[in-house]
Design a protein around this motif. Structure first.
Motif, PDB file in Angstrom:
ATOM      1  N   ASP A  89       0.889  -1.245  -0.126  1.00 15.75           N
ATOM      2  CA  ASP A  89      -0.137  -0.005  -0.123  1.00 15.75           C
ATOM      3  C   ASP A  89       0.940   1.257  -0.138  1.00 15.75           C
ATOM      4  N   PRO A  90       1.110   2.098  -1.093  1.00 18.81           N
ATOM      5  CA  PRO A  90       1.904   3.103  -1.045  1.00 18.81           C
ATOM      6  C   PRO A  90       2.063   4.172   0.045  1.00 18.81           C
ATOM      7  N   ALA A  91       0.533   4.331   0.551  1.00 22.06           N
ATOM      8  CA  ALA A  91       0.370   5.159   1.465  1.00 22.06           C
ATOM      9  C   ALA A  91       1.085   4.752   2.727  1.00 22.06           C
ATOM     10  N   THR A  92       1.346   3.648   2.984  1.00 23.69           N
ATOM     11  CA  THR A  92       1.941   3.094   4.310  1.00 23.69           C
ATOM     12  C   THR A  92       3.427   3.758   4.488  1.00 23.69           C
ATOM     13  N   VAL A  93       4.022   3.777   3.223  1.00 25.58           N
ATOM     14  CA  VAL A  93       5.464   4.378   3.355  1.00 25.58           C
ATOM     15  C   VAL A  93       5.368   5.758   4.079  1.00 25.58           C
ATOM     16  N   PHE A  94       4.620   6.698   3.430  1.00 22.23           N
ATOM     17  CA  PHE A  94       4.327   8.032   3.813  1.00 22.23           C
ATOM     18  C   PHE A  94       3.984   8.070   5.458  1.00 22.23           C
ATOM     19  N   LEU A  95       2.884   7.171   5.799  1.00 17.02           N
ATOM     20  CA  LEU A  95       2.391   7.599   7.024  1.00 17.02           C
ATOM     21  C   LEU A  95       3.121   6.965   8.067  1.00 17.02           C
ATOM     22  N   ALA A  96       3.901   5.761   7.744  1.00 14.45           N
ATOM     23  CA  ALA A  96       5.037   5.112   8.741  1.00 14.45           C
ATOM     24  C   ALA A  96       6.247   6.277   8.844  1.00 14.45           C
ATOM     25  N   VAL A  97       6.757   6.896   7.904  1.00 14.50           N
ATOM     26  CA  VAL A  97       7.791   7.893   8.254  1.00 14.50           C
ATOM     27  C   VAL A  97       7.308   8.886   8.843  1.00 14.50           C
ATOM     28  N   GLY A  98       6.105   9.620   8.530  1.00 15.54           N
ATOM     29  CA  GLY A  98       5.403  10.804   9.119  1.00 15.54           C
ATOM     30  C   GLY A  98       5.318  10.571  10.650  1.00 15.54           C
ATOM     31  N   ALA A  99       4.901   9.314  10.862  1.00 13.99           N
ATOM     32  CA  ALA A  99       4.621   8.987  12.519  1.00 13.99           C
ATOM     33  C   ALA A  99       6.063   9.060  13.147  1.00 13.99           C
ATOM     34  N   ARG A 100       7.299   9.059  12.632  1.00 20.76           N
ATOM     35  CA  ARG A 100       8.449   9.017  13.218  1.00 20.76           C
ATOM     36  C   ARG A 100       9.425   9.970  13.041  1.00 20.76           C
ATOM     37  N   GLY A 119      -3.614  16.656   5.159  1.00 22.76           N
ATOM     38  CA  GLY A 119      -4.501  17.704   4.427  1.00 22.76           C
ATOM     39  C   GLY A 119      -6.081  17.047   3.865  1.00 22.76           C
ATOM     40  N   ASP A 120      -6.019  17.251   2.503  1.00 30.10           N
ATOM     41  CA  ASP A 120      -7.239  16.941   1.732  1.00 30.10           C
ATOM     42  C   ASP A 120      -6.948  15.674   1.312  1.00 30.10           C
ATOM     43  N   VAL A 121      -5.860  14.969   1.411  1.00 32.24           N
ATOM     44  CA  VAL A 121      -5.777  13.629   0.727  1.00 32.24           C
ATOM     45  C   VAL A 121      -6.537  12.670   1.581  1.00 32.24           C
ATOM     46  N   ARG A 122      -7.158  11.714   1.283  1.00 30.56           N
ATOM     47  CA  ARG A 122      -7.940  10.658   1.899  1.00 30.56           C
ATOM     48  C   ARG A 122      -7.414   9.378   1.826  1.00 30.56           C
ATOM     49  N   VAL A 123      -7.025   8.629   3.026  1.00 29.08           N
ATOM     50  CA  VAL A 123      -6.289   7.380   2.793  1.00 29.08           C
ATOM     51  C   VAL A 123      -7.217   6.166   3.320  1.00 29.08           C
ATOM     52  N   THR A 124      -7.278   5.628   2.388  1.00 24.81           N
ATOM     53  CA  THR A 124      -8.078   4.074   2.668  1.00 24.81           C
ATOM     54  C   THR A 124      -7.137   2.973   2.512  1.00 24.81           C
ATOM     55  N   PRO A 125      -6.850   2.421   3.664  1.00 27.55           N
ATOM     56  CA  PRO A 125      -6.099   1.153   3.584  1.00 27.55           C
ATOM     57  C   PRO A 125      -6.413   0.167   2.580  1.00 27.55           C
ATOM     58  N   ARG A 126      -5.316  -0.468   1.882  1.00 30.20           N
ATOM     59  CA  ARG A 126      -5.352  -1.357   0.784  1.00 30.20           C
ATOM     60  C   ARG A 126      -6.182  -2.765   1.257  1.00 30.20           C
ATOM     61  N   PHE A 127      -5.786  -2.981   2.496  1.00 26.20           N
ATOM     62  CA  PHE A 127      -6.447  -4.111   3.153  1.00 26.20           C
ATOM     63  C   PHE A 127      -7.034  -3.571   4.286  1.00 26.20           C
TER      64      PHE A 127
END
Length: 404
Positions: A49-60, A385-393
């Protein structure tokens, strides 16, 4: 006199959680300054899930970096500096790795998977089409030549330029799965697994999986033994202590390969609640949970910390499994407090971050924990922001909280 028996150190769950807090860049004082630092500390970022990369980095990310969000930094590291690389890795899964680690991942893991994938494709072509090995080789030559000229291209663009790539074959001849399949996506995936092409910048936003393809530069080709040992060394530095079962699950290797790699790096045995674990030979010094300030984190679906070990009872209550995991064992978005998963979260259509605690925290900080989690939610809302994130799984709790 004979040598005294060597004492095997026992590492309890609270110390494991303290190690996790520091090494996975989750405790406040351990936060990172860049995407490269995060990836280096975690070894691999799940990227199915491409969003995971950004969310995982952002959390840290620490300080202003965390408030601004990870998008620009991750994209720069992936597509400009090439300090990070997206590729197939362990368990036939797509990850983002530090580029310096790519040769070891490829030699220890991806190369064998690519060989199996190519053999399977040729088998299907032989049963369900007029295409053979020679035809496939010429198709690959044309694709690589076109990509070299263009520098980058989508699968659709390559299909327009190389008509052979638009061919179809019959998959699963004689079975219930029999049906026509396009060649393009499968062949491009195999070329990527072989390290001959790589996924580049996607079309659309950072949540998109419609990647462009690029030629790859030459890279070292280490021996299998060195590659196995290096990957285990990196992983134990991030995730030790861990059992053979944890390593076998994470790598997808045979247990014999895991044991050879552990022996090659001189891993030290330690006692864990679930049995014998292993750490690097210079990693036996205690890490005290009492030395850390309380911390909270909102980690995404498939986060590398939540998915780091096969045995997870020391940081996830087994009673919460049904809510947090899907039927294939993929974990959804999680709320953490001091090294334990204590709930889940989801983004609603209006952008709000909805949170539910699954653990009673009245004896573990209570209002302090809730305030810290809400602060992390506010930070996440700010940069998404305005991006909506829906997990792949999708998982049961995530679906419920998001209103899906």
């Amino acid at each position: 006199m004979g040598n005294k028996a060597r004492h095997t150190r026992r590492i309890e769950a609270d110390e494991r959680r303290a190690r996790l807090a520091v090494r996975h860049r989750l405790a406040g004082t351990a936060r990172a300054a860049s995407a490269e630092e995060v990836a280096g500390s975690l070894v691999a970022l799940h990227a199915t899930d491409p969003a995971t990369v950004f969310l995982a980095v952002g959390a840290r990310l620490a300080g202003k970096q965390g408030v601004a969000g990870p998008v620009a930094g991750v994209e720069k590291a992936l597509y400009e500096d090439r300090a990070l690389t997206r590729m197939h890795g362990m368990r036939h899964t797509i990850f983002v790795f530090p580029t310096a680690l790519v040769p070891a991942v490829h030699a220890s893991t991806t190369r064998d998977a690519a060989t199996r994938e190519r053999a399977m494709l040729l088998k299907h072509l032989a049963k369900g089409s007029e295409y053979d090995d020679a035809w496939l080789t010429e198709t690959e030559r044309q694709v690589l030549a076109e990509l070299t000229v263009r520098g980058e291209a989508t699968g659709a663009e390559l299909g327009e330029a190389v008509p052979r790539l638009r061919a179809q074959y019959m998959y699963g001849v004689g079975t219930r799965q029999e049906g026509p399949q396009p060649l393009s996506s499968r062949l491009l995936r195999i070329l990527g697994m072989e390290g001959r092409i790589a996924r580049g910048r996607p079309q659309g936003t950072w949540t998109s999986s419609r990647f462009r393809w690029e030629p790859t530069p030459e890279r070292p080709d280490p021996s299998d033994e060195f590659a196995h040992a290096e990957l285990v060394r990196q992983w134990l530095a991030a995730c030790g202590p861990a059992t053979e079962a944890d390593l076998k699950w994470w790598t997808g290797w045979k247990v014999t390969d895991v044991r050879k790699a552990l022996a090659a790096i001189g891993a030290e045995p330690v006692e864990l609640a679930e049995g014998t674990g292993h750490v690097l030979p210079d990693d036996l010094d205690p890490v005290r949970a009492a030395d850390l300030e309380p911390w909270a984190a909102l980690l995404p679906a498939l986060d590398p910390t939540a998915m780091g070990w096969q045995y997870r009872d020391w940081y996830t209550d087994p009673a919460h499994k049904a809510a947090l995991f899907d039927r294939s064992g993929n974990i959804g978005p999680t709320v953490w407090w001091n090294g334990r998963v204590v709930g889940g979260w989801a983004q609603r259509p209006d952008g709000e971050i909805a949170i539910r605690f699954l653990s009673d925290l009245s004896d573990e900080g209570g209002s302090e924990a809730e305030a810290a989690v809400e602060a992390e939610a506010a930070r996440l809302r700010g940069w998404v922001g305005d991006v909506r994130v829906t997990p792949r799984f999708r998982t049961p709790l995530e679906r419920e909280l998001s209103g899906a």
